[in-house]
Every structure is written in C-alpha cells, then in structure tokens.
Scaffold this active site. Structure first.
Site, PDB file in Angstrom:
ATOM      1  CB  THR A 125      -0.899  -0.007   1.255  1.00 13.54           C
ATOM      2  OG1 THR A 125      -1.489   1.281   1.416  1.00 13.54           O
ATOM      3  CG2 THR A 125      -0.123  -0.334   2.536  1.00 13.54           C
ATOM      4  CG  ASP A 126      -1.140   4.978  -0.979  1.00 12.67           C
ATOM      5  OD1 ASP A 126      -1.649   4.363  -0.015  1.00 12.67           O
ATOM      6  OD2 ASP A 126      -1.766   5.839  -1.640  1.00 12.67           O
ATOM      7  CD  GLU A 127      -3.157   3.677   4.693  1.00 15.60           C
ATOM      8  OE1 GLU A 127      -2.845   3.491   5.879  1.00 15.60           O
ATOM      9  OE2 GLU A 127      -4.320   3.736   4.287  1.00 15.60           O
ATOM     10  CE1 TYR A 153      -3.429  -2.423   5.992  1.00 14.00           C
ATOM     11  CE2 TYR A 153      -3.182  -0.084   5.500  1.00 14.00           C
ATOM     12  CZ  TYR A 153      -3.329  -1.396   5.065  1.00 14.00           C
ATOM     13  OH  TYR A 153      -3.348  -1.672   3.718  1.00 14.00           O
ATOM     14  CE  LYS A 157      -0.275  -4.484   3.138  1.00 17.38           C
ATOM     15  NZ  LYS A 157      -0.740  -5.812   2.629  1.00 17.38           N
TER      16      LYS A 157
HETATM   17  P1  NAD Z   1     -10.194  -6.731   2.693  1.00 19.60           P
HETATM   18  O1  NAD Z   1     -10.154  -6.441   4.147  1.00 19.60           O
HETATM   19  O2  NAD Z   1     -11.421  -6.389   1.921  1.00 19.60           O
HETATM   20  O3  NAD Z   1      -9.907  -8.277   2.441  1.00 19.60           O
HETATM   21  C1  NAD Z   1      -8.927  -8.978   3.138  1.00 19.60           C
HETATM   22  C2  NAD Z   1      -9.170 -10.468   2.929  1.00 19.60           C
HETATM   23  O4  NAD Z   1      -8.114 -11.190   3.575  1.00 19.60           O
HETATM   24  C3  NAD Z   1     -10.490 -10.970   3.527  1.00 19.60           C
HETATM   25  O5  NAD Z   1     -11.137 -11.817   2.625  1.00 19.60           O
HETATM   26  C4  NAD Z   1     -10.058 -11.734   4.776  1.00 19.60           C
HETATM   27  O6  NAD Z   1     -10.930 -12.801   5.117  1.00 19.60           O
HETATM   28  C5  NAD Z   1      -8.697 -12.241   4.336  1.00 19.60           C
HETATM   29  N1  NAD Z   1      -7.815 -12.529   5.476  1.00 19.60           N
HETATM   30  C6  NAD Z   1      -7.579 -11.739   6.555  1.00 19.60           C
HETATM   31  N2  NAD Z   1      -6.731 -12.357   7.407  1.00 19.60           N
HETATM   32  C7  NAD Z   1      -6.417 -13.554   6.841  1.00 19.60           C
HETATM   33  C8  NAD Z   1      -5.579 -14.625   7.229  1.00 19.60           C
HETATM   34  N3  NAD Z   1      -4.894 -14.602   8.392  1.00 19.60           N
HETATM   35  N4  NAD Z   1      -5.483 -15.700   6.413  1.00 19.60           N
HETATM   36  C9  NAD Z   1      -6.168 -15.746   5.253  1.00 19.60           C
HETATM   37  N5  NAD Z   1      -6.988 -14.771   4.841  1.00 19.60           N
HETATM   38  C10 NAD Z   1      -7.114 -13.667   5.619  1.00 19.60           C
HETATM   39  O7  NAD Z   1      -8.914  -6.003   2.092  1.00 19.60           O
HETATM   40  P2  NAD Z   1      -8.695  -5.296   0.663  1.00 19.60           P
HETATM   41  O8  NAD Z   1      -9.117  -3.896   0.752  1.00 19.60           O
HETATM   42  O9  NAD Z   1      -9.232  -6.178  -0.401  1.00 19.60           O
HETATM   43  O10 NAD Z   1      -7.100  -5.301   0.619  1.00 19.60           O
HETATM   44  C11 NAD Z   1      -6.394  -6.422   0.084  1.00 19.60           C
HETATM   45  C12 NAD Z   1      -4.911  -6.138   0.128  1.00 19.60           C
HETATM   46  O11 NAD Z   1      -4.607  -4.961  -0.618  1.00 19.60           O
HETATM   47  C13 NAD Z   1      -4.382  -5.878   1.537  1.00 19.60           C
HETATM   48  O12 NAD Z   1      -3.113  -6.485   1.644  1.00 19.60           O
HETATM   49  C14 NAD Z   1      -4.259  -4.359   1.630  1.00 19.60           C
HETATM   50  O13 NAD Z   1      -3.235  -4.004   2.508  1.00 19.60           O
HETATM   51  C15 NAD Z   1      -3.910  -4.022   0.182  1.00 19.60           C
HETATM   52  N6  NAD Z   1      -4.329  -2.689  -0.284  1.00 19.60           N
HETATM   53  C16 NAD Z   1      -5.633  -2.271  -0.158  1.00 19.60           C
HETATM   54  C17 NAD Z   1      -6.014  -1.035  -0.691  1.00 19.60           C
HETATM   55  C18 NAD Z   1      -7.440  -0.539  -0.599  1.00 19.60           C
HETATM   56  O14 NAD Z   1      -7.711   0.593  -0.983  1.00 19.60           O
HETATM   57  N7  NAD Z   1      -8.399  -1.339  -0.151  1.00 19.60           N
HETATM   58  C19 NAD Z   1      -5.064  -0.239  -1.351  1.00 19.60           C
HETATM   59  C20 NAD Z   1      -3.729  -0.696  -1.442  1.00 19.60           C
HETATM   60  C21 NAD Z   1      -3.384  -1.932  -0.922  1.00 19.60           C
HETATM   61  O1  DAU Z   2      -4.118   4.071   0.542  1.00 18.18           O
HETATM   62  C1  DAU Z   2      -4.382   2.707   0.545  1.00 18.18           C
HETATM   63  C2  DAU Z   2      -5.180   2.332   1.763  1.00 18.18           C
HETATM   64  O2  DAU Z   2      -6.499   2.832   1.560  1.00 18.18           O
HETATM   65  C3  DAU Z   2      -5.196   0.835   2.018  1.00 18.18           C
HETATM   66  O3  DAU Z   2      -3.907   0.401   2.310  1.00 18.18           O
HETATM   67  C4  DAU Z   2      -6.156   0.485   3.166  1.00 18.18           C
HETATM   68  O4  DAU Z   2      -6.252  -0.921   3.295  1.00 18.18           O
HETATM   69  C5  DAU Z   2      -7.527   1.057   2.835  1.00 18.18           C
HETATM   70  O5  DAU Z   2      -8.437   0.788   3.891  1.00 18.18           O
HETATM   71  C6  DAU Z   2      -7.435   2.550   2.574  1.00 18.18           C
HETATM   72  O6  DAU Z   2      -7.087   3.272   3.790  1.00 18.18           O
HETATM   73  P1  DAU Z   2      -7.774   4.665   4.189  1.00 18.18           P
HETATM   74  O7  DAU Z   2      -7.599   4.855   5.635  1.00 18.18           O
HETATM   75  O8  DAU Z   2      -7.324   5.747   3.272  1.00 18.18           O
HETATM   76  O9  DAU Z   2      -9.310   4.302   3.777  1.00 18.18           O
HETATM   77  P2  DAU Z   2     -10.700   4.573   4.525  1.00 18.18           P
HETATM   78  O10 DAU Z   2     -11.774   4.215   3.559  1.00 18.18           O
HETATM   79  O11 DAU Z   2     -10.748   3.969   5.879  1.00 18.18           O
HETATM   80  O12 DAU Z   2     -10.699   6.156   4.719  1.00 18.18           O
HETATM   81  C7  DAU Z   2     -10.540   7.025   3.612  1.00 18.18           C
HETATM   82  C8  DAU Z   2     -10.538   8.445   4.153  1.00 18.18           C
HETATM   83  O13 DAU Z   2     -11.851   8.764   4.649  1.00 18.18           O
HETATM   84  C9  DAU Z   2      -9.597   8.649   5.320  1.00 18.18           C
HETATM   85  O14 DAU Z   2      -9.037   9.956   5.223  1.00 18.18           O
HETATM   86  C10 DAU Z   2     -10.497   8.568   6.555  1.00 18.18           C
HETATM   87  C11 DAU Z   2     -11.826   9.111   6.037  1.00 18.18           C
HETATM   88  N1  DAU Z   2     -13.055   8.535   6.660  1.00 18.18           N
HETATM   89  C12 DAU Z   2     -13.177   7.188   6.702  1.00 18.18           C
HETATM   90  C13 DAU Z   2     -14.299   6.596   7.272  1.00 18.18           C
HETATM   91  C14 DAU Z   2     -14.450   5.097   7.348  1.00 18.18           C
HETATM   92  C15 DAU Z   2     -14.053   9.375   7.149  1.00 18.18           C
HETATM   93  O15 DAU Z   2     -13.959  10.614   7.071  1.00 18.18           O
HETATM   94  N2  DAU Z   2     -15.168   8.792   7.697  1.00 18.18           N
HETATM   95  C16 DAU Z   2     -15.326   7.447   7.809  1.00 18.18           C
HETATM   96  O16 DAU Z   2     -16.367   6.987   8.368  1.00 18.18           O
END
Ligand code: NAD
Ligand code: DAU
Length: 339
Positions: A125-127, A153, A157
């Site tokens: 992730t970019d985080e 988190y 990562k």
């Molecule tokens: P998500 O939370 O929707 O899905 C995570 C999945 O992993 C779920 O199906 C969960 O059951 C499974 N899981 C959790 N713990 C596990 C374990 N111990 N063993 C096996 N399976 C397990 O997450 P997402 O948003 O789809 O993110 C997927 C990946 O992409 C993550 O690694 C996250 O860090 C990365 N990522 C997410 C975003 C985003 O915007 N959502 C952006 C950049 C990177």
């Molecule tokens: O940048 C990549 C990341 O993006 C991934 O690595 C993470 O897995 C993914 O969850 C996401 O993280 P963020 O923290 O950016 O996403 P989130 O949807 O939780 O929040 C997006 C923005 O919105 C953040 O600035 C917090 C804000 N927010 C979020 C929630 C849930 C609110 O203002 N209100 C809310 O209720």
C-alpha cells in the site's frame, strides 16, 4: 499455470480472481482465505463452479496448512492480498495486524521458498510512505520515498514489505511488491469511506466525516489495480517495487458531497466527527515507473468509476445489507456512537 491468491474473498482479492479467470481462462486459480469478518464467500459465488477455480478456507499464519496446500498444488505464482486492512481497526487492536500482515507474509514466503515458486507477489500500500502535506501539491510518492508509517496498519504492511525484500536478498526468493493507492469499486467492505457513505446515505443516516474532511486520497478503480498486478507478475522485474495510482486526488468531503449528489440526498446528512488518531493528510502516487516499464495506465476515470460503483451498490443491496445487519452493527456502534 497455478496461482495461489490469498485474501481472495475480500474486496481487491475477489476482483483479482474475477479478472484472472477472465483474462487467463487456462490458469488454475487457488483462493486461500480465512474468511475473517472482511471475507465473504458469497462474493465468490459466480466462480465456485469454475473447474479452474478452487477455494480453500485457511489462515495464512497456519504453517502446516499452508505447507500441505503448496504440496498439493505446487503453485507457479503466489499473490498475497490477505491482510487486516482497516486503519481504524488497527488503532483499536494492533495485534492481529502484526500477526496476519507480518507473520502471515513470512509463512507464505517460507512455503514459496520450499516449493520453488517462480514469483511471490506482495500486495502492499502507498500508506507505507506515510503522508504528504496539503500545501505541497508538487510532491508525490515514488518507489524511493522513505518508509515512514503512521498507523499500526501501515507499520505492519511496511514490516511485511521489508521482510519481502529481505527474503529476496537473503534467500533469492523471486519477489515483486506493488504499492497501490486507495481502491474503490464492487465488493468494497462497507466499513471503508465510499461504501459506508453510500450505505448510510441510502438509509438517510448521518455521514460521519473525520475532522474537517480535507484529507486527500488518490482513488483508483479496483479493476485497474488488478490489471497492474497481472502485468507485474508476468513482466515485472524480480526484486522491484512498483507504485500503482491514478493521479486522482480528492478530498474526503468532496467525495461525500459527490455521493450525496449522485443519490439525490441532502448534504445536511454530513456530520463532522472526531478525527482519526494520527490521520494521514494526503496520499499521492507517482506511477511513472510502472507506466514506463510495463505500459500500465489507469483506464477508468473517477467520474465513470464512481457512477459504476454507486450503481453496483444499488443493484447488489443484498450483498452489503447482509453484512451490515450482522456483527457489523456492533462495530459501527463502538466506532461511531460517541464520536
Ligand atoms: P479486505 O479487508 O477487503 O480483504 C482482506 C481479505 O483477507 C479478507 O477476505 C479476509 O478474510 C482475508 N484474510 C484476513 N486475514 C487472513 C488470514 N490470516 N489468512 C487468510 N486470509 C485472511 O482487504 P482489501 O481492501 O481487499 O485489501 C487487500 C490487500 O490490498 C491488503 O493487503 C491491503 O493491505 C492491500 N491494499 C488495499 C487497498 C485498498 O484501498 N483497499 C489499497 C492498497 C493496498
Ligand atoms: O491508501 C491505501 C489504503 O487505503 C489501504 O492500504 C487500506 O487498506 C484502505 O483501507 C485505505 O485506507 P484509508 O484509511 O485511506 O481508507 P478509509 O476508507 O478507511 O478512509 C478514507 C478516508 O476517509 C480517510 O481519510 C479517513 C476518512 N473517513 C473514513 C471513514 C471510514 C471518514 O472521514 N469517515 C469514515 O467513516
């Protein structure tokens, strides 16, 4: 070609499974998922009967179970999506993040070494780069930006990323890492900003914006992320990190207002609530490397992607209503009732 995809019952992993079965119908896709609160088997319903697809309920931290699976499947490629992914939950309870995101990654890599996989890909992730100031729009995250994390988190990562690079240098494991910005699209779990705001707006419930809503995220349609990973596992250089992002920066408040407009709901639903602890201000990816080396460019414009996403939530109410009617209620109460 056999690919093990971990976390394939979650948001991005499931979209990746669909993409791969469509783009490479001859590949065998083995999905490994523990089915935590974020994993949903109903998401994979449409591919369960596909003879080239297998679902295995397994924790990536379960060394014995993972070893047994690798012995059975002898995978060519492993793509590790499995993670605890929600920043707010990591602030409440960091430990499970360390367990799954770091230990789980090491278990998957140990099996990948033992069974000589041709590529281990870590979905990061970019985080891991921390955040950028709002008043420096000229700054972007490149692959050389130092790791500088803010939340449990992102730290977990980043720890995993360092371990992946160490396994490459020490053991010669053929690894790649992608670091992507915020994804949106179908099957996004409703605890995250965009689906939470859609679900609340549809129910005429308050829309909880953290702080002043000025934090900026760089949004990418999930299918574009899946295409980037497909390119990296086939053509990316071993040992390299690739940033993935769409130059689509938006302030949270503008996203929430846009959702209100698209759904015909009043902005008076917007409620400013206590800010997230350690809240990152701005994320912005420089995707030059993946563009120059692999020819990747985002294909979906935000204006189209957000419309498609909102329509998907309208067409698939059962999917997210089943989620928010269960254990999620307790989570929501805990996180938002006194905020
Ligand atoms: P998500 O939370 O929707 O899905 C995570 C999945 O992993 C779920 O199906 C969960 O059951 C499974 N899981 C959790 N713990 C596990 C374990 N111990 N063993 C096996 N399976 C397990 O997450 P997402 O948003 O789809 O993110 C997927 C990946 O992409 C993550 O690694 C996250 O860090 C990365 N990522 C997410 C975003 C985003 O915007 N959502 C952006 C950049 C990177
Ligand atoms: O940048 C990549 C990341 O993006 C991934 O690595 C993470 O897995 C993914 O969850 C996401 O993280 P963020 O923290 O950016 O996403 P989130 O949807 O939780 O929040 C997006 C923005 O919105 C953040 O600035 C917090 C804000 N927010 C979020 C929630 C849930 C609110 O203002 N209100 C809310 O209720």
């Amino acid at each position: 070609m056999t690919i093990i995809v971990t976390g394939g019952a979650g948001f991005i992993g499931s979209n990746f499974v669909f993409h791969m079965l469509k783009a490479h119908p001859e590949y065998r896709i083995v999905c490994v998922d523990k089915l935590t609160y974020a994993g949903n088997l109903s998401t994979l319903e449409s591919v369960m009967e596909n003879p080239n697809f297998r679902f295995v309920k397994l924790d990536i931290c379960d060394r014995e179970g993972v070893d047994k699976l690798f012995a059975e499947e002898n995978p060519d490629i492993v793509v590790n999506f499995a993670a605890e992914s929600h920043v707010d939950r990591s602030i409440e309870n960091p430990e499970i993040f360390l367990q799954t995101n770091i230990i789980g990654t090491s278990v998957m890599m140990d099996a990948s070494r033992k069974y000589n996989v041709k590529r281990y890909h870590q979905v990061s992730t970019d985080e891991v780069y921390g955040d950028l100031p709002l008043d420096r729009p000229d700054l972007f995250f490149t692959e050389e930006t130092p790791i500088h994390t803010s939340s449990p988190y992102s730290s977990s990562k980043a720890g995993a990323d360092l371990l992946v690079l160490a396994y490459h240098r020490t053991f010669g494991l053929p690894v790649t890492i992608s670091r992507c910005s915020n994804n949106y699209g179908p099957y996004h779990f409703p605890e995250k900003l965009i689906p939470l705001m859609i679900a609340n707006a549809l129910a005429d419930k308050p829309l909880p914006v953290y702080g002043k809503g000025e934090n900026v995220r760089d949004w990418l349609y999930v299918e574009d992320h899946c295409k980037a990973i497909d390119l990296i596992i086939h053509n990316g250089k071993v040992g390299e990190v690739y940033n993935v992002g769409g130059h689509n920066e938006m302030a949270n408040i503008d996203i929430v207002k846009l959702i209100c407009k698209e759904l015909g709901k009043p902005e008076s639903l917007i409620t400013y609530v206590t800010d997230r602890k350690g809240h990152d201000m701005r994320y912005a990816i420089d995707p030059t490397k993946i563009h120059n080396e692999l020819g990747w460019l985002p294909e979906t414009k935000f204006a189209d992607g957000i419309k498609k996403t909102i329509q998907w939530y309208l067409d698939n109410e059962k999917w997210w209503k089943d989620i928010i009617s269960g254990e999620y209620q307790n989570y929501y109460e805990k996180m938002y009732s006194n905020r």
